[in-house]
Design an enzyme around this catalytic site. Structure first.
Site, short mmCIF file in Angstrom:
data_model
loop_
_atom_site.label_atom_id
_atom_site.label_comp_id
_atom_site.label_asym_id
_atom_site.label_seq_id
_atom_site.Cartn_x
_atom_site.Cartn_y
_atom_site.Cartn_z
N ASP A 26 0.96 -1.23 0.01
CA ASP A 26 0.20 -0.07 -0.07
C ASP A 26 0.85 1.09 -0.10
O ASP A 26 2.06 0.98 0.33
CB ASP A 26 -0.78 0.08 1.21
CG ASP A 26 -1.55 1.10 1.50
OD1 ASP A 26 -2.16 1.67 0.72
OD2 ASP A 26 -1.30 1.65 2.81
N ASP A 28 -0.22 5.22 0.96
CA ASP A 28 -0.40 6.11 1.91
C ASP A 28 -0.54 5.62 3.26
O ASP A 28 -1.27 4.79 3.50
CB ASP A 28 -1.80 6.99 1.65
CG ASP A 28 -1.72 7.85 0.41
OD1 ASP A 28 -2.13 7.74 -0.45
OD2 ASP A 28 -0.60 8.74 0.07
N LYS A 70 -11.87 11.70 -4.04
CA LYS A 70 -13.27 12.23 -4.54
C LYS A 70 -14.31 11.64 -3.80
O LYS A 70 -15.51 12.52 -3.37
CB LYS A 70 -13.25 11.78 -5.93
CG LYS A 70 -12.24 12.36 -7.15
CD LYS A 70 -12.61 12.14 -8.50
CE LYS A 70 -12.25 10.52 -8.81
NZ LYS A 70 -10.89 10.36 -8.82
N THR A 134 -2.91 0.64 -4.41
CA THR A 134 -3.20 1.78 -3.45
C THR A 134 -4.67 2.39 -3.96
O THR A 134 -5.10 2.28 -5.25
CB THR A 134 -2.15 2.91 -3.62
OG1 THR A 134 -2.40 4.13 -3.01
CG2 THR A 134 -1.83 3.18 -5.18
N SER A 137 -3.62 8.02 -6.54
CA SER A 137 -3.57 8.11 -7.80
C SER A 137 -2.10 7.81 -8.43
O SER A 137 -1.21 8.15 -7.47
CB SER A 137 -3.94 9.52 -8.39
OG SER A 137 -3.13 10.56 -8.00
C1 XBP Z 1 -5.18 6.21 0.98
C2 XBP Z 1 -6.36 7.12 0.54
C3 XBP Z 1 -6.14 8.17 -0.50
C4 XBP Z 1 -5.56 9.11 0.04
C5 XBP Z 1 -5.67 10.34 -0.76
O1 XBP Z 1 -4.40 5.53 -0.11
O2 XBP Z 1 -7.40 6.49 0.82
O3 XBP Z 1 -7.60 8.35 -0.87
O4 XBP Z 1 -5.92 9.53 1.32
O5 XBP Z 1 -5.59 10.23 -1.93
P1 XBP Z 1 -3.94 3.96 0.13
P2 XBP Z 1 -6.33 10.44 -3.11
O6 XBP Z 1 -4.72 2.80 -0.22
O7 XBP Z 1 -2.60 4.21 -0.49
O8 XBP Z 1 -3.59 3.87 1.82
O9 XBP Z 1 -6.85 12.29 -2.88
O10 XBP Z 1 -5.49 10.76 -4.48
O11 XBP Z 1 -7.37 9.59 -3.07
MG MG Z 2 -2.89 3.14 3.29
#
Ligand code: XBP
Ligand code: MG
Length: 238
Positions: A26, A28, A70, A134, A137
């Protein structure tokens, strides 16, 4: 669990991780603690769009239960009986946010979490394949990893699947199912590395064993289904 049993369990799990054909990361919260940068980017975008919205950390922690920027904006807008933004306006606002996020990352970067670099190097040494699954984007992955891992970062990962590449975002398993398809591997050949309950559910629904590395915004999530839970990846030598 007594210490001896814990050591045996940990040694056994180390062996499971080291023998996996692929590690699927993953982004973030897992590779880097990015959510405070995302939160700042959202707030800068709201200001640029002339909205009197501001997401403090308590509000953002609640909104983070909704995966996808979004979708998160829409969830917040729907707090009122009559939402104020159309889908097109939400998409425009999210594009502004994504631009702000890239500028913030380029301007100050966001370091990889402890142990991540060693895990990536260890996987390469063991001939393990690497992938990304992930919700964010491709632009955000590029912004983060080109700074953290250098301009050739993309060569490290055989498959990179982002939120808008699949019909449903986490906790749906879609991104993980797509990564497995691109790698041509079965779920039990792989290990997923995640930080959130949504991410755990997504990978577990795809049948993939999950290592959780606790992150700031999701440390209290339910990780009972995880193979292992650590505070960060340096807890488990690579
Ligand atoms: C975490 C998310 C993402 C980020 C924001 O992604 O839920 O929505 O919070 O990024 P991950 P965007 O699966 O890597 O933990 O605004 O591009 O969605
Ligand atoms: Mg994450």
């Amino acid at each position: 669990m007594n210490q001896a049993l814990a050591m045996i369990r940990s040694a056994g799990i180390r062996g499971i991780i080291a023998s996996a054909r692929a590690l699927i990361f993953d982004v973030d919260g897992t590779l880097a603690e990015t959510e405070e940068v995302h939160r700042r980017a959202f707030n800068e975008a709201f200001a640029e769009a002339g909205l009197d919205w501001f997401w403090d950390q308590v509000t953002y922690a609640r909104l983070l239960r909704t995966a996808g920027g979004k979708e998160r904006i829409r969830a917040f807008d729907q707090r009122n009986a009559v939402p104020s933004l159309t889908f097109a306006e939400i998409a425009d606002l999210h594009r502004i946010k994504t631009g702000r996020y890239a500028a913030l990352i380029a301007g100050g970067g966001c370091p990889l979490r402890p142990g991540v670099r060693a895990w990536l190097a260890g996987a390469r040494r063991r001939g393990q394949r690497l992938a990304i699954a992930t919700t964010t984007s491709h632009g955000n992955i590029e912004a983060l990893l080109s700074v953290a891992l250098g301009v050739d970062w993309v060569d490290l990962f055989e498959a990179i699947v982002a939120g808008d590449d699949v019909p449903r975002k986490k906790p749906a398993p879609d991104v993980y199912v797509e990564v497995l398809a691109r790698l041509g591997l079965g779920p039990v050949d792989c290990i997923a590395v995640e930080d959130s309950g949504n991410g755990l559910v997504a990978a577990a629904q795809a049948g993939i064993p999950v290592v959780i590395t606790r992150s700031t915004y999701f440390s209290d999530d339910d990780f009972a289904e995880a193979l292992l839970v650590v505070d960060d990846l340096s807890d488990l030598d690579a």
